[in-house]
Design a protein around this motif. Structure first.
Motif, mmCIF file in Angstrom:
data_model
loop_
_atom_site.group_PDB
_atom_site.id
_atom_site.type_symbol
_atom_site.label_atom_id
_atom_site.label_comp_id
_atom_site.label_asym_id
_atom_site.label_seq_id
_atom_site.Cartn_x
_atom_site.Cartn_y
_atom_site.Cartn_z
ATOM 1 N N PHE A 91 0.828 -1.208 0.000
ATOM 2 C CA PHE A 91 0.000 0.000 0.000
ATOM 3 C C PHE A 91 0.868 1.267 0.000
ATOM 4 O O PHE A 91 0.480 2.302 0.520
ATOM 5 C CB PHE A 91 -0.927 -0.010 1.212
ATOM 6 C CG PHE A 91 -1.905 -1.149 1.197
ATOM 7 C CD1 PHE A 91 -3.071 -1.083 0.458
ATOM 8 C CD2 PHE A 91 -1.646 -2.308 1.906
ATOM 9 C CE1 PHE A 91 -3.971 -2.138 0.429
ATOM 10 C CE2 PHE A 91 -2.535 -3.379 1.890
ATOM 11 C CZ PHE A 91 -3.693 -3.293 1.144
ATOM 12 N N LYS A 92 2.033 1.161 -0.618
ATOM 13 C CA LYS A 92 2.961 2.296 -0.664
ATOM 14 C C LYS A 92 3.258 2.718 -2.102
ATOM 15 O O LYS A 92 4.380 3.063 -2.439
ATOM 16 C CB LYS A 92 4.277 1.940 0.048
ATOM 17 C CG LYS A 92 4.157 1.761 1.552
ATOM 18 C CD LYS A 92 5.522 1.495 2.179
ATOM 19 C CE LYS A 92 5.485 1.471 3.696
ATOM 20 N NZ LYS A 92 4.679 0.374 4.229
ATOM 21 N N ASP A 93 2.261 2.696 -2.957
ATOM 22 C CA ASP A 93 2.466 3.102 -4.347
ATOM 23 C C ASP A 93 3.024 4.516 -4.434
ATOM 24 O O ASP A 93 2.726 5.377 -3.606
ATOM 25 C CB ASP A 93 1.138 3.063 -5.107
ATOM 26 C CG ASP A 93 0.810 1.662 -5.599
ATOM 27 O OD1 ASP A 93 1.611 0.747 -5.338
ATOM 28 O OD2 ASP A 93 -0.243 1.493 -6.229
ATOM 29 N N LYS A 94 3.809 4.748 -5.467
ATOM 30 C CA LYS A 94 4.367 6.087 -5.700
ATOM 31 C C LYS A 94 3.526 6.885 -6.690
ATOM 32 O O LYS A 94 3.992 7.848 -7.283
ATOM 33 C CB LYS A 94 5.808 5.956 -6.256
ATOM 34 C CG LYS A 94 6.740 5.161 -5.356
ATOM 35 C CD LYS A 94 6.887 5.809 -3.999
ATOM 36 C CE LYS A 94 7.966 5.095 -3.195
ATOM 37 N NZ LYS A 94 7.493 4.560 -1.947
ATOM 38 N N GLU A 95 2.258 6.482 -6.857
ATOM 39 C CA GLU A 95 1.383 7.179 -7.795
ATOM 40 C C GLU A 95 1.170 8.628 -7.356
ATOM 41 O O GLU A 95 1.106 8.932 -6.166
ATOM 42 C CB GLU A 95 0.027 6.469 -7.885
ATOM 43 C CG GLU A 95 0.101 5.025 -8.368
ATOM 44 C CD GLU A 95 0.625 4.897 -9.773
ATOM 45 O OE1 GLU A 95 0.535 5.874 -10.535
ATOM 46 O OE2 GLU A 95 1.132 3.814 -10.110
ATOM 47 N N THR A 96 1.041 9.504 -8.334
ATOM 48 C CA THR A 96 0.814 10.922 -8.034
ATOM 49 C C THR A 96 -0.580 11.378 -8.449
ATOM 50 O O THR A 96 -0.896 12.558 -8.351
ATOM 51 C CB THR A 96 1.859 11.782 -8.757
ATOM 52 O OG1 THR A 96 1.799 11.511 -10.168
ATOM 53 C CG2 THR A 96 3.264 11.470 -8.237
ATOM 54 N N SER A 97 -1.394 10.435 -8.936
ATOM 55 C CA SER A 97 -2.780 10.771 -9.260
ATOM 56 C C SER A 97 -3.668 9.596 -8.864
ATOM 57 O O SER A 97 -3.226 8.443 -8.845
ATOM 58 C CB SER A 97 -2.949 11.091 -10.754
ATOM 59 O OG SER A 97 -2.629 9.970 -11.548
ATOM 60 N N PHE A 98 -4.940 9.906 -8.559
ATOM 61 C CA PHE A 98 -5.832 8.902 -8.006
ATOM 62 C C PHE A 98 -7.183 8.957 -8.708
ATOM 63 O O PHE A 98 -7.724 10.023 -8.974
ATOM 64 C CB PHE A 98 -5.986 9.133 -6.495
ATOM 65 C CG PHE A 98 -4.654 9.178 -5.782
ATOM 66 C CD1 PHE A 98 -3.991 8.020 -5.437
ATOM 67 C CD2 PHE A 98 -4.055 10.405 -5.508
ATOM 68 C CE1 PHE A 98 -2.754 8.066 -4.805
ATOM 69 C CE2 PHE A 98 -2.816 10.464 -4.872
ATOM 70 C CZ PHE A 98 -2.156 9.284 -4.520
ATOM 71 N N HIS A 99 -7.732 7.761 -8.990
ATOM 72 C CA HIS A 99 -8.972 7.636 -9.744
ATOM 73 C C HIS A 99 -10.185 8.165 -8.975
ATOM 74 O O HIS A 99 -10.255 8.052 -7.750
ATOM 75 C CB HIS A 99 -9.264 6.156 -10.055
ATOM 76 C CG HIS A 99 -8.172 5.438 -10.759
ATOM 77 N ND1 HIS A 99 -7.907 4.104 -10.541
ATOM 78 C CD2 HIS A 99 -7.288 5.853 -11.698
ATOM 79 C CE1 HIS A 99 -6.901 3.727 -11.309
ATOM 80 N NE2 HIS A 99 -6.513 4.769 -12.016
ATOM 81 N N LEU A 100 -11.152 8.664 -9.723
ATOM 82 C CA LEU A 100 -12.468 8.921 -9.153
ATOM 83 C C LEU A 100 -13.194 7.585 -9.034
ATOM 84 O O LEU A 100 -13.184 6.774 -9.965
ATOM 85 C CB LEU A 100 -13.271 9.878 -10.042
ATOM 86 C CG LEU A 100 -14.680 10.245 -9.559
ATOM 87 C CD1 LEU A 100 -14.648 10.895 -8.194
ATOM 88 C CD2 LEU A 100 -15.368 11.150 -10.578
ATOM 89 N N ASN A 101 -13.813 7.340 -7.889
ATOM 90 C CA ASN A 101 -14.422 6.039 -7.615
ATOM 91 C C ASN A 101 -15.763 6.256 -6.914
ATOM 92 O O ASN A 101 -15.866 7.054 -5.986
ATOM 93 C CB ASN A 101 -13.488 5.219 -6.718
ATOM 94 C CG ASN A 101 -13.855 3.752 -6.644
ATOM 95 O OD1 ASN A 101 -14.986 3.393 -6.381
ATOM 96 N ND2 ASN A 101 -12.865 2.892 -6.875
ATOM 97 N N HIS A 102 -16.791 5.546 -7.343
ATOM 98 C CA HIS A 102 -18.104 5.636 -6.701
ATOM 99 C C HIS A 102 -18.053 5.104 -5.275
ATOM 100 O O HIS A 102 -18.739 5.612 -4.385
ATOM 101 C CB HIS A 102 -19.132 4.838 -7.518
ATOM 102 C CG HIS A 102 -20.519 4.868 -6.984
ATOM 103 N ND1 HIS A 102 -20.950 4.052 -5.952
ATOM 104 C CD2 HIS A 102 -21.606 5.608 -7.343
ATOM 105 C CE1 HIS A 102 -22.226 4.287 -5.700
ATOM 106 N NE2 HIS A 102 -22.650 5.224 -6.523
ATOM 107 N N MET A 103 -17.269 4.073 -5.029
ATOM 108 C CA MET A 103 -16.993 3.451 -3.724
ATOM 109 C C MET A 103 -18.148 2.612 -3.191
ATOM 110 O O MET A 103 -17.992 1.936 -2.178
ATOM 111 C CB MET A 103 -16.599 4.499 -2.678
ATOM 112 C CG MET A 103 -15.348 5.289 -3.011
ATOM 113 S SD MET A 103 -13.857 4.279 -3.226
ATOM 114 C CE MET A 103 -13.526 3.758 -1.544
ATOM 115 N N ASP A 104 -19.296 2.601 -3.854
ATOM 116 C CA ASP A 104 -20.414 1.783 -3.373
ATOM 117 C C ASP A 104 -21.258 1.308 -4.548
ATOM 118 O O ASP A 104 -22.485 1.262 -4.466
ATOM 119 C CB ASP A 104 -21.265 2.594 -2.387
ATOM 120 C CG ASP A 104 -22.198 1.719 -1.558
ATOM 121 O OD1 ASP A 104 -21.889 0.526 -1.365
ATOM 122 O OD2 ASP A 104 -23.231 2.234 -1.100
#
Length: 441
Positions: free
Chosen positions: A276-289
């Motif tokens: 859980f230590k990704d070096k990503e600098t952008s994150f997806h939009l997610n509905h989450m449910d």
């Protein structure tokens, strides 16, 4: 012969039915006595420019209730009315946090309305916040959104793994994964909720703290800059909640003990592994449910709308996993053992779920490939991570406290994270439990 008109959603709404426990029906009745529908009706007619009538039945949940308005052209508008605090809601929930959650849901819906081409989200027509004259006239804050002639997928087909025609199952899952993949093409430099969207000019999006804390699903705070910060906060929130729940039981059993220990182990996995230590600098939009309860379909299983965007946020790719009713939480070895024994009691269910997981994974690959060809790649790929240990461990964390067996789930987390089984896994868990109880540093 002309086809019979379709029944509106209210035909299946149960109003007060099902609420007659722990004073919940009285709470709902008292609230409904304060609501004035005439101002709502006039507002619906103003925004639509059409005559309308309100249906008798309503639908109620934990945070909202819905009134249905049928326009003279048979189209629908739904008034979502905010309910007062639920008796079982988080004691830390405040009016301010609830209003922030509403603000984030509205901003997300507006963002999708202006930017998404194939995500079937309801149109937002209006929102009246607390204190506005319209909200005062009605009796509470509310929003007006687009309605649909359809049912949620969960009611139409509770277990899509059991669909008799593979092409129907493919049709559902293809739409399911396509929506999630398109959402993932919208990436942002922080993890949090869309707290503001500017419809004018360049459409500026502001990422703020997580609004889903209102539903006790995720921690408050943020926005987070890294995966590790986010998952550490999620783990700590789950551990704190599990420990509190166990402390309120007169006689906690082994399952309760492992629910707490499992959340503590997740925190250790986040801290001591690279999962859980990704070096990503952008994150997806997610509905989450985006479960089957929040997907509206017509009679041919075409997606009409994905509803309830109150949990939506930007998130790391590891939060994605195989959804109900085909989650991947058992070990590969136990799954294979069952699949090799056609007489096993679980053979039918496991074989159907495994086949559906494979189809879901393939369709996610197809959806990402199609978007990449359009110049809209999903980075990082969700499909590449669905079967990975991080996604599976996060899926297990979400199942702790349910009916899956907390001890088995905790041991599977340990196997996925560290490759430990048998006595080695038992020794690790004993050490973690001593550390959790302050008996070992």
């Amino acid at each position: 012969m002309a086809a019979a008109p379709k029944k509106p959603p209210s035909a299946r709404w149960k109003s007060f039915e099902g609420w007659d426990y722990n004073g919940m029906k009285q709470r709902l009745e008292q609230f409904m006595a304060t609501i004035h529908k005439t101002p709502l009706l006039k507002h619906v007619e103003r925004v639509s420019g059409k005559a309308a009538k309100v249906s008798e039945s309503f639908s109620a949940g934990q945070y909202w209730c819905c009134f249905e308005f049928v326009l003279d052209d048979r189209s629908l508008i739904i008034a979502r009315i905010r309910l007062p605090h639920h008796p079982d809601s988080n004691e830390n929930t405040t009016n301010e946090s609830e209003l922030y959650a509403i603000q984030c849901e509205l901003a997300t819906m507006e963002f999708l309305q202006h930017n998404a081409t194939t995500v079937p989200a309801p149109k937002l027509y209006a929102y009246e916040p607390p204190g506005s004259q319209q909200a005062i006239d009605v009796g509470t804050c509310y929003m007006l959104i687009e309605g649909f002639y359809g049912n949620n997928l969960q009611d139409v087909k509770f277990d899509i793994c059991d669909l008799p025609k593979i092409n129907t199952q493919e049709h559902i899952i293809s739409q399911w994964t396509s929506v999630q993949a398109e959402l993932a093409t919208f990436s942002f430099p922080q993890i949090g909720s869309i707290s503001h969207f500017s419809k004018d000019g360049d459409g500026v999006v502001t990422i703020g703290p997580l609004a889903a804390a209102v539903a006790e699903r995720f921690p408050s705070g943020g926005p987070f800059a890294t995966c590790e910060q986010y998952f550490a906060a999620v783990g700590e929130a789950r551990y704190t909640s599990a420990r509190k729940d166990a402390s309120e039981l007169a006689e906690p059993d082994e399952s309760d003990r492992f629910c707490v220990l499992g959340a503590f182990v997740f925190c250790d996995i986040v801290a001591s592994t690279e999962l859980f230590k990704d070096k990503e600098t952008s994150f997806h939009l997610n509905h989450m449910d985006m479960g089957t309860q929040n997907i509206l379909v017509d009679d041919e299983f075409n997606f009409l709308a994905v509803i309830d965007w109150e949990f939506a946020q930007t998130a790391p790719a590891q939060v994605n996993n195989f959804p109900m009713p085909f989650p991947l939480v058992s070990s590969t070895a136990s799954i294979q053992e069952i699949l090799q024994d056609t007489e096993h009691l679980a053979f039918r269910n496991v074989s159907r779920q495994t086949a559906t997981q494979e189809l879901y994974w393939q369709k996610f690959q197809d959806a990402e490939r199609s978007l990449a060809e359009q110049g809209r790649p999903v980075i990082p790929s969700i499909a590449e991570r669905l079967r990975g240990p991080a996604s599976r461990i996060f899926a297990i964390l979400e199942k702790l406290g349910g009916f899956w067996g907390n001890k088995e789930l905790t041991y599977e987390m340990v196997r996925l994270a560290f490759g430990l089984e048998g006595d080695e896994a038992k020794e690790y868990l004993e050490r973690m439990e001593r550390k959790m109880n302050g008996k070992e540093s």
